[in-house]
Design an enzyme around this catalytic site. Sequence first.
Site, PDB file in Angstrom:
ATOM      1  N   ARG A   1       0.806  -1.230   0.000  1.00 37.20           N
ATOM      2  CA  ARG A   1       0.000   0.000   0.000  1.00 37.20           C
ATOM      3  C   ARG A   1       0.838   1.279   0.000  1.00 37.20           C
ATOM      4  O   ARG A   1       0.313   2.363  -0.203  1.00 37.20           O
ATOM      5  CB  ARG A   1      -0.950  -0.005   1.203  1.00 37.20           C
ATOM      6  CG  ARG A   1      -2.176  -0.871   0.969  1.00 37.20           C
ATOM      7  CD  ARG A   1      -3.138  -0.775   2.120  1.00 37.20           C
ATOM      8  NE  ARG A   1      -2.746  -1.624   3.241  1.00 37.20           N
ATOM      9  CZ  ARG A   1      -3.083  -1.399   4.496  1.00 37.20           C
ATOM     10  NH1 ARG A   1      -3.799  -0.327   4.807  1.00 37.20           N
ATOM     11  NH2 ARG A   1      -2.690  -2.218   5.452  1.00 37.20           N
TER      12      ARG A   1
ATOM     13  N   GLU B   1      -7.498 -13.401  15.452  1.00 30.37           N
ATOM     14  CA  GLU B   1      -7.382 -12.415  14.377  1.00 30.37           C
ATOM     15  C   GLU B   1      -8.764 -11.992  13.873  1.00 30.37           C
ATOM     16  O   GLU B   1      -9.715 -12.789  13.917  1.00 30.37           O
ATOM     17  CB  GLU B   1      -6.562 -13.000  13.213  1.00 30.37           C
ATOM     18  CG  GLU B   1      -5.106 -13.248  13.553  1.00 30.37           C
ATOM     19  CD  GLU B   1      -4.409 -11.988  14.055  1.00 30.37           C
ATOM     20  OE1 GLU B   1      -4.304 -11.020  13.279  1.00 30.37           O
ATOM     21  OE2 GLU B   1      -3.990 -11.953  15.221  1.00 30.37           O
TER      22      GLU B   1
ATOM     23  N   TYR C   1      31.863  25.831  -0.763  1.00 32.59           N
ATOM     24  CA  TYR C   1      32.033  24.678  -1.657  1.00 32.59           C
ATOM     25  C   TYR C   1      32.578  25.157  -2.993  1.00 32.59           C
ATOM     26  O   TYR C   1      31.974  26.010  -3.649  1.00 32.59           O
ATOM     27  CB  TYR C   1      30.666  24.010  -1.837  1.00 32.59           C
ATOM     28  CG  TYR C   1      30.684  22.722  -2.611  1.00 32.59           C
ATOM     29  CD1 TYR C   1      31.588  21.708  -2.303  1.00 32.59           C
ATOM     30  CD2 TYR C   1      29.778  22.508  -3.645  1.00 32.59           C
ATOM     31  CE1 TYR C   1      31.589  20.518  -3.018  1.00 32.59           C
ATOM     32  CE2 TYR C   1      29.769  21.322  -4.353  1.00 32.59           C
ATOM     33  CZ  TYR C   1      30.683  20.325  -4.043  1.00 32.59           C
ATOM     34  OH  TYR C   1      30.677  19.147  -4.747  1.00 32.59           O
TER      35      TYR C   1
HETATM   36  C1  UD1 Z   1      -0.531  -8.663  13.411  1.00 34.75           C
HETATM   37  C2  UD1 Z   1      -1.084  -9.575  14.501  1.00 34.75           C
HETATM   38  C3  UD1 Z   1      -2.335  -8.946  15.091  1.00 34.75           C
HETATM   39  C4  UD1 Z   1      -2.007  -7.557  15.630  1.00 34.75           C
HETATM   40  C5  UD1 Z   1      -1.346  -6.702  14.561  1.00 34.75           C
HETATM   41  C6  UD1 Z   1      -0.842  -5.432  15.176  1.00 34.75           C
HETATM   42  C7  UD1 Z   1      -0.530 -11.828  13.813  1.00 34.75           C
HETATM   43  C8  UD1 Z   1      -1.036 -13.091  13.240  1.00 34.75           C
HETATM   44  N1  UD1 Z   1      -1.421 -10.855  13.926  1.00 34.75           N
HETATM   45  O1  UD1 Z   1      -1.506  -8.601  12.408  1.00 34.75           O
HETATM   46  O2  UD1 Z   1      -2.850  -9.738  16.127  1.00 34.75           O
HETATM   47  O3  UD1 Z   1      -3.178  -6.936  16.103  1.00 34.75           O
HETATM   48  O4  UD1 Z   1      -0.232  -7.394  13.965  1.00 34.75           O
HETATM   49  O5  UD1 Z   1      -0.328  -4.594  14.201  1.00 34.75           O
HETATM   50  O6  UD1 Z   1       0.630 -11.734  14.165  1.00 34.75           O
HETATM   51  N2  UD1 Z   1       5.714  -9.607   8.492  1.00 34.75           N
HETATM   52  C9  UD1 Z   1       6.818 -10.246   8.000  1.00 34.75           C
HETATM   53  N3  UD1 Z   1       6.665 -11.446   7.395  1.00 34.75           N
HETATM   54  C10 UD1 Z   1       5.423 -12.041   7.270  1.00 34.75           C
HETATM   55  C11 UD1 Z   1       4.305 -11.378   7.760  1.00 34.75           C
HETATM   56  C12 UD1 Z   1       4.484 -10.158   8.386  1.00 34.75           C
HETATM   57  O7  UD1 Z   1       7.936  -9.747   8.111  1.00 34.75           O
HETATM   58  O8  UD1 Z   1       5.381 -13.158   6.725  1.00 34.75           O
HETATM   59  C13 UD1 Z   1       5.880  -8.318   9.159  1.00 34.75           C
HETATM   60  C14 UD1 Z   1       5.179  -7.212   8.398  1.00 34.75           C
HETATM   61  O9  UD1 Z   1       6.042  -6.584   7.501  1.00 34.75           O
HETATM   62  C15 UD1 Z   1       4.773  -6.293   9.497  1.00 34.75           C
HETATM   63  C16 UD1 Z   1       4.520  -7.207  10.674  1.00 34.75           C
HETATM   64  O10 UD1 Z   1       5.238  -8.391  10.402  1.00 34.75           O
HETATM   65  O11 UD1 Z   1       5.798  -5.414   9.849  1.00 34.75           O
HETATM   66  C17 UD1 Z   1       3.056  -7.449  10.927  1.00 34.75           C
HETATM   67  O12 UD1 Z   1       2.515  -8.093   9.822  1.00 34.75           O
HETATM   68  P1  UD1 Z   1       1.023  -7.800   9.363  1.00 34.75           P
HETATM   69  O13 UD1 Z   1       0.700  -8.685   8.236  1.00 34.75           O
HETATM   70  O14 UD1 Z   1       0.815  -6.339   9.201  1.00 34.75           O
HETATM   71  O15 UD1 Z   1       0.227  -8.290  10.645  1.00 34.75           O
HETATM   72  P2  UD1 Z   1      -1.289  -8.112  10.898  1.00 34.75           P
HETATM   73  O16 UD1 Z   1      -2.037  -9.018  10.024  1.00 34.75           O
HETATM   74  O17 UD1 Z   1      -1.637  -6.694  10.834  1.00 34.75           O
END
Ligand code: UD1
Length: 419
Positions: A16, A155, A354
């Site tokens: 995004r 979730e 400079y």
């Molecule tokens: C996650 C939490 C949710 C919480 C929220 C808070 C889980 C399953 N859910 O959800 O409970 O309320 O964060 O913001 O953990 N990332 C990786 N690799 C991956 C997936 C994610 O590096 O495979 C990183 C993303 O870049 C990001 C962070 O982990 O920085 C969170 O990932 P995101 O997919 O945004 O989590 P949410 O689904 O929002």
Amino acid sequence: MEDVIAVVMAAGKGTRMKTNKAKVLHKIYGKELVVRVVETAYKAGIKDIITVVGHKREEVEKVLGDSVTYAYQEELLGTGHTAMQAIPFLKGRKGKVVVLYGDVPIIRPETIKKIIAKSVLDKEYATVLTAIYDNPTGYGRIIRDASGNVKEIVEEKDANEEQKKIKEINAGVYCFDIEELILALEKLDNHNAQGEYYLTDVIKIMNEKGLKTGTIVVEDNTETLGVNDRMQLEMLTRILRIRINQKHMENGVTIEDTNNTYIYDDVEIGPDTVIHPNTTIKSGVVIGENCEIGPNAYIREGCKIADNVKIGSFVELKKAIIGEGTKVPHLSYMGDCEIGSHTNIGCGTITCNYDGFKKSKTIIGNNSFVGSNVNFIAPVTVGDNTLIAAGSTITDDVPKDSLSIARERQTNKEGWNKK
Ligand code: UD1
Ligand code: CA
């Protein structure tokens, strides 16, 4: 307390953001999101940081350098899968590991310290940072049992209608016992609405094993905000701006308009200094007491400004050391310079620092008066108690107590314009 390890999740794509860069390399006040997170972990006393990188990993590694250890997540299969990539670096170690997001950049070090302290004090194998949101849509919900203990995190996409009404959300910051985290991660599956390995499922797994888990509610919800698009990037910049400006106001600095005053991290400003609107002050600048800065001043890196100094409108300073009581009131660029005390720099004066190849220094002494529109061709040194005539281009050093004039004499050709 034993040493604490941090795992920073920074493998995500940031679709995004509509960006060609790694999402975590976007900047707030000149500092990359992930650098902010790593620095915050350091400030919380964590020295050992594992960063899980994936998307555009080379770019992220270039920025973080050897300040952290890298784990690699090849496919983005969920936050639990991200944490699994850190297992090789955690195996054989004891103590606590804190999990942070690389794109949640304005969490305070005090909050990280608090979650670690609670997990140690209450002997919890998992401590989850939670927040109460009026609109919890999209977040994982904290599910509690009859006696109020956290049972699991569900979730949004897996939640039933009752659970969706819960306003306490998972902020995504945790402190775990290292050994039990590894055992729990090894039990994770992806049988859920998103087909992902959820780190959040670790809570349920630990509870089922009879291990104590707990939560701590964040005091300031803004700390839990992440960056997923450019609007959120702007919003967090604004929140950080107000947070930094408030700290200076608490220290006795007057800021006329906090929405239009951009003070970067780690700036020191003495009491009774007044900052007028549209002023930008970069990281590491030091400003003394009772100064007047702006409006429309741009004070860049490496500046040290003593007490009772005036820096006026449309003045840009870079690596400038300005002595007590000195004035640079209007329309100047002063770069790579040292100016003594009680010196007046006239309107439009600039340092020509400079030459196209290298930067050189301008040194101006105490109690001197520089007339309007003077150019200093650096390197050049001007002594104490000097007077530089307006419009001069100073190429040679000026001895103390001198008057220096370096400009063409005016010729008037009388009657010329009638011909
Ligand atoms: C996650 C939490 C949710 C919480 C929220 C808070 C889980 C399953 N859910 O959800 O409970 O309320 O964060 O913001 O953990 N990332 C990786 N690799 C991956 C997936 C994610 O590096 O495979 C990183 C993303 O870049 C990001 C962070 O982990 O920085 C969170 O990932 P995101 O997919 O945004 O989590 P949410 O689904 O929002
Ligand atoms: Ca400017």
